[in-house]
Write an enzyme that holds these catalytic residues in place. Structure first.
Site, PDB file in Angstrom:
ATOM      1  N   PRO A 107       1.134   2.903 -10.524  1.00  0.00           N
ATOM      2  CA  PRO A 107       0.442   2.723 -11.798  1.00  0.00           C
ATOM      3  C   PRO A 107       0.555   1.284 -12.308  1.00  0.00           C
ATOM      4  CG  PRO A 107       2.505   3.920 -12.108  1.00  0.00           C
ATOM      5  CD  PRO A 107       2.353   3.714 -10.637  1.00  0.00           C
ATOM      6  N   ILE A 108      -0.306   0.948 -13.289  1.00  0.00           N
ATOM      7  CA  ILE A 108      -0.210  -0.390 -13.898  1.00  0.00           C
ATOM      8  C   ILE A 108       0.031  -0.271 -15.403  1.00  0.00           C
ATOM      9  CG2 ILE A 108      -1.506  -1.642 -12.123  1.00  0.00           C
ATOM     10  CD1 ILE A 108      -3.920  -1.592 -14.112  1.00  0.00           C
ATOM     11  N   ASP A 109       0.681   0.853 -15.802  1.00  0.00           N
ATOM     12  CA  ASP A 109       0.921   1.078 -17.230  1.00  0.00           C
ATOM     13  C   ASP A 109       1.750  -0.052 -17.862  1.00  0.00           C
ATOM     14  OD1 ASP A 109       2.781   2.275 -15.382  1.00  0.00           O
ATOM     15  OD2 ASP A 109       3.904   2.998 -17.101  1.00  0.00           O
ATOM     16  N   LEU A 110       2.694  -0.610 -17.112  1.00  0.00           N
ATOM     17  CA  LEU A 110       3.527  -1.678 -17.687  1.00  0.00           C
ATOM     18  C   LEU A 110       2.702  -2.943 -17.927  1.00  0.00           C
ATOM     19  CD1 LEU A 110       6.720  -1.188 -15.475  1.00  0.00           C
ATOM     20  CD2 LEU A 110       6.350  -0.383 -17.800  1.00  0.00           C
ATOM     21  N   CYS A 166      -1.679   4.176  -3.361  1.00  0.00           N
ATOM     22  CA  CYS A 166      -1.625   3.402  -2.136  1.00  0.00           C
ATOM     23  C   CYS A 166      -0.712   4.128  -1.181  1.00  0.00           C
ATOM     24  CB  CYS A 166      -1.133   1.995  -2.401  1.00  0.00           C
ATOM     25  SG  CYS A 166       0.635   1.922  -2.592  1.00  0.00           S
ATOM     26  N   ARG A 221      -4.034  -3.783  -3.122  1.00  0.00           N
ATOM     27  CA  ARG A 221      -3.553  -3.361  -4.429  1.00  0.00           C
ATOM     28  C   ARG A 221      -3.143  -4.547  -5.287  1.00  0.00           C
ATOM     29  NH1 ARG A 221       0.361  -2.549  -8.004  1.00  0.00           N
ATOM     30  NH2 ARG A 221       0.013  -0.727  -9.304  1.00  0.00           N
ATOM     31  N   ASN A 264       3.949 -12.508  -0.625  1.00  0.00           N
ATOM     32  CA  ASN A 264       4.085 -12.104  -2.024  1.00  0.00           C
ATOM     33  C   ASN A 264       4.152 -13.280  -2.991  1.00  0.00           C
ATOM     34  OD1 ASN A 264       3.945  -9.532  -1.122  1.00  0.00           O
ATOM     35  ND2 ASN A 264       6.070  -8.971  -1.576  1.00  0.00           N
ATOM     36  N   ILE A 287      12.781   2.416  -5.174  1.00  0.00           N
ATOM     37  CA  ILE A 287      11.635   1.739  -5.806  1.00  0.00           C
ATOM     38  C   ILE A 287      10.333   2.537  -5.626  1.00  0.00           C
ATOM     39  CG2 ILE A 287      10.321  -0.430  -5.970  1.00  0.00           C
ATOM     40  CD1 ILE A 287      13.271  -0.812  -6.705  1.00  0.00           C
TER      41      ILE A 287
END
Ligand code: UD1
Length: 417
Positions: free
Chosen positions: A122-125, A116, A92, A23, A328
Site C-alpha cells: 500500500p501507499i497509505d503512508l 506486487c 512499483r 534503489n 518487512i
C-alpha cells in the site's frame, strides 16, 4: 523467453566490480524532475527498472539519453503530470515520481500501484504525509489525483513505519515546499542518504539523513547537477553468497562495507572470512558453511529484507539448522518452493523459514517468482550438481546488470539462452 542455464559446481574466484544501486538510481532519476535543465546521473546500472524510469521521464516530456551507464535528463521540456497505467504497472517504484512531480507542478495523477509479487504494497503512508503537506487526494476510476491548490507546505510528519518509499516521496515533495518539513521515524537506508546528497548538491537543504529525524528546509528552486550513484549493497551480497555456497574466494571492487555491516556479520557467522579494505571486500568461503541460528530482517542498519533470499539460498548447503524471520514483506518466501526443486530442505510457516542444511543440491528447471528470489535460484544453481535452467529471468533483469557475464568472469558456467 530468455532463460539462464547454469552448469553448477564451479567455485567462484577472481574480481568483480559492483554495479550502481538500483534503489538509489530510481529515486535519483525521479528527483531530476525537480531541477529545470539537464541533470547527469552516472554509474547508473542498465536494468529494466531503470529503462522503465526513463520511459516515465520521456512520457512526462523530458529528454533522456543513456550512454555508458550515464543518464542525462533534460526536464526543461516537461509538460505532463500524469503517469499512465501501463508505465506505473511496469514497476512499483514508479510511485516515487509522485513527490517529484508534485514538487515541480503542484499536482500529479498516477494509477493505483496495487499489489506486487511480495504481497500488497500500500501507499497509505505516502498519501497521509502528502495530505499533511496540503495535498488533496482523490481516487477516481483506478487513478489517484493529487493536488496542492495552495502549494506544498512544510509539515511535521510521524511515520508509523520507517518506509523507504514514503521517506523518499516526502523528501522530494518537501525540498521546494514552503516552510520546514520534519520526518520522524524516517527510513535510514543508504539510498535515502544518496538521494539527499544529490538534492543538496542541487541547492536543497535536507538535514539528518541516516538518522530517525530528517529536517527539510524548503528552498525556492533547485539547480541541475551531476551525481554518481552509490554501489549496490544487495548485488554485493549476491556475489558474496554465490562465492560462499561454491566454496570460492573473490574480491569485490567498488563495494561500500559500511552499508553491509549486518549482512557481513551473517556471512562471518556462517564461517566466511570478510575483509574490508577501502572500497574492496576480500571474501573467502569456509570448507563447509555453518548454519546461522536466527536472522531477522528489519530496517537499516539491521539485516535487509532484500538479502534474505540470498542468504537463505546459501544456507541450504550449511551444516545444521538456520531460521530466517521476515519482518518487512508478508509474501517474501514464494521462491522457496522453487529452491526445493533443487533439493533444498526448507519449511515455511508464515513469516518464518527454517532451513535444514543438506550435503548437496541437484539441478532442476525452476522459475523466478521475484527479483531477489530469482537471484536465490542463481546462487543455488551455481552450487547444484548438473545443469539448472531458470525461467522468467525478466525478474532478475530488474536488478542485476549482466549477471551472467559477471559470474562467468568469476569462473561460473552461466549462459543466457
Ligand atoms: C524499498 C526497496 C525494496 C526494499 C524495501 C524495504 C526501492 C525501489 N525498493 O521498497 O527493494 O525491499 O524498501 O527495504 O527502494 N508500507 C505500507 N504503507 C506504505 C508504504 C509501505 O504499509 O505507505 C509497508 C509495505 O507494504 C512493506 C513495508 O511497509 O510491507 C516496507 O515498505 P517500504 O519501506 O516502503 O519499501 P519500498 O519503498 O516499497
Amino acid at each position: 523467453m530468455p532463460k539462464l542455464l547454469i552448469n553448477g559446481g564451479r567455485s567462484l574466484q577472481g574480481q568483480v566490480t559492483v554495479q550502481g544501486a538500483k534503489n538509489s538510481a530510481l529515486p535519483l532519476l525521479a528527483a531530476t524532475v525537480l531541477c529545470k535543465g539537464t541533470s547527469y546521473i552516472h554509474n547508473c546500472p542498465k536494468l529494466s527498472d531503470v529503462y522503465a524510469s526513463i520511459n516515465i521521464l520521456k512520457y512526462l516530456g523530458c529528454k533522456c539519453t543513456f550512454v555508458n551507464n550515464s543518464v542525462s535528463v533534460d526536464t526543461s521540456t516537461l509538460v505532463c503530470r500524469r503517469i499512465p497505467d501501463r508505465l506505473m504497472l511496469k514497476m512499483r517504484s514508479s510511485v516515487i515520481f509522485l513527490g517529484a512531480i508534485l514538487g515541480r507542478c503542484g499536482n500529479a495523477v498516477i494509477s493505483s500501484p496495487g499489489g506486487c509479487e511480495l504481497g500488497p504494497r500500500p501507499i497509505d503512508l505516502h498519501i497521509s504525509a502528502l495530505r499533511r503537506m496540503g495535498v488533496i487526494v482523490k481516487e477516481k476510476h483506478g487513478f489517484i489525483e493529487f493536488d496542492a491548490p495552495n502549494g506544498l507546505m512544510g509539515a511535521e510528519i510521524n511515520l508509523s513505519f520507517a518506509s523507504v518509499g514514503a521517506t523518499e516521496n516526502i523528501i522530494l515533495a518537501a525540498v521546494t515546499a514552503s516552510g520546514t518539513t520534519v520526518i520522524h521515524n524516517a527510513a535510514k537506508e543508504p539510498e535515502i542518504c544518496d538521494l539527499a546528497d544529490f538534492l543538496n548538491s542541487c541547492g536543497a537543504r535536507v538535514n539528518g539523513v541516516g538518522s530517525d529525524t530528517i529536517t527539510i528546509y524548503g528552498v525556492n528552486k533547485l539547480k541541475c547537477t551531476s551525481h554518481t550513484v552509490i554501489s549496490d549493497r544487495i548485488v554485493a551480497a549476491t556475489y558474496m553468497a554465490a562465492t560462499a555456497i561454491t566454496g570460492g574466494e573473490i574480491v569485490l571492487n567498488d563495494a561500500i562495507a559500511s552499508h553491509l555491516t549486518a549482512v557481513n556479520s551473517v556471512f562471518e557467522e556462517a564461517g566466511c572470512i570478510v575483509k574490508c579494505i577501502g572500497k574492496k571486500i576480500h571474501f573467502k568461503a569456509p570448507k563447509r558453511l555453518s548454519s546461522v541460528p536466527k536472522i531477522r530482517t528489519t530496517i537499516h542498519p539491521g539485516f535487509p529484507t532484500d538479502a534474505g533470499p540470498l542468504i537463505l539460498a546459501m544456507l541450504t548447503l550449511s551444516c545444521g539448522t538456520s531460521i530466517i524471520i521476515e519482518n518487512i514483506f508478508e509474501n517474501r518466501f514464494r521462491y522457496v518452493d522453487e529452491l526445493k526443486r533443487l533439493g533444498a530442505n526448507i519449511k515455511v510457516e508464515g513469516r518464518v523459514a527454517v532451513v535444514e542444511g543438506v550435503r548437496s543440491l541437484s539441478s532442476a528447471s525452476c522459475k523466478c517468482t521475484d527479483l531477489r528470489g530469482g537471484a536465490a535460484l542463481v546462487i543455488a544453481g551455481l552450487a547444484a550438481n548438473g545443469t539448472t535452467i531458470i525461467d522468467d529471468i525478466y525478474h532478475i533483469k530488474r536488478g542485476y546488470e549482466k549477471i551472467d557475464y559477471n559470474l562467468s568472469l568469476l569462473g561460473a558456467d552461466v549462459k543466457e539462452i
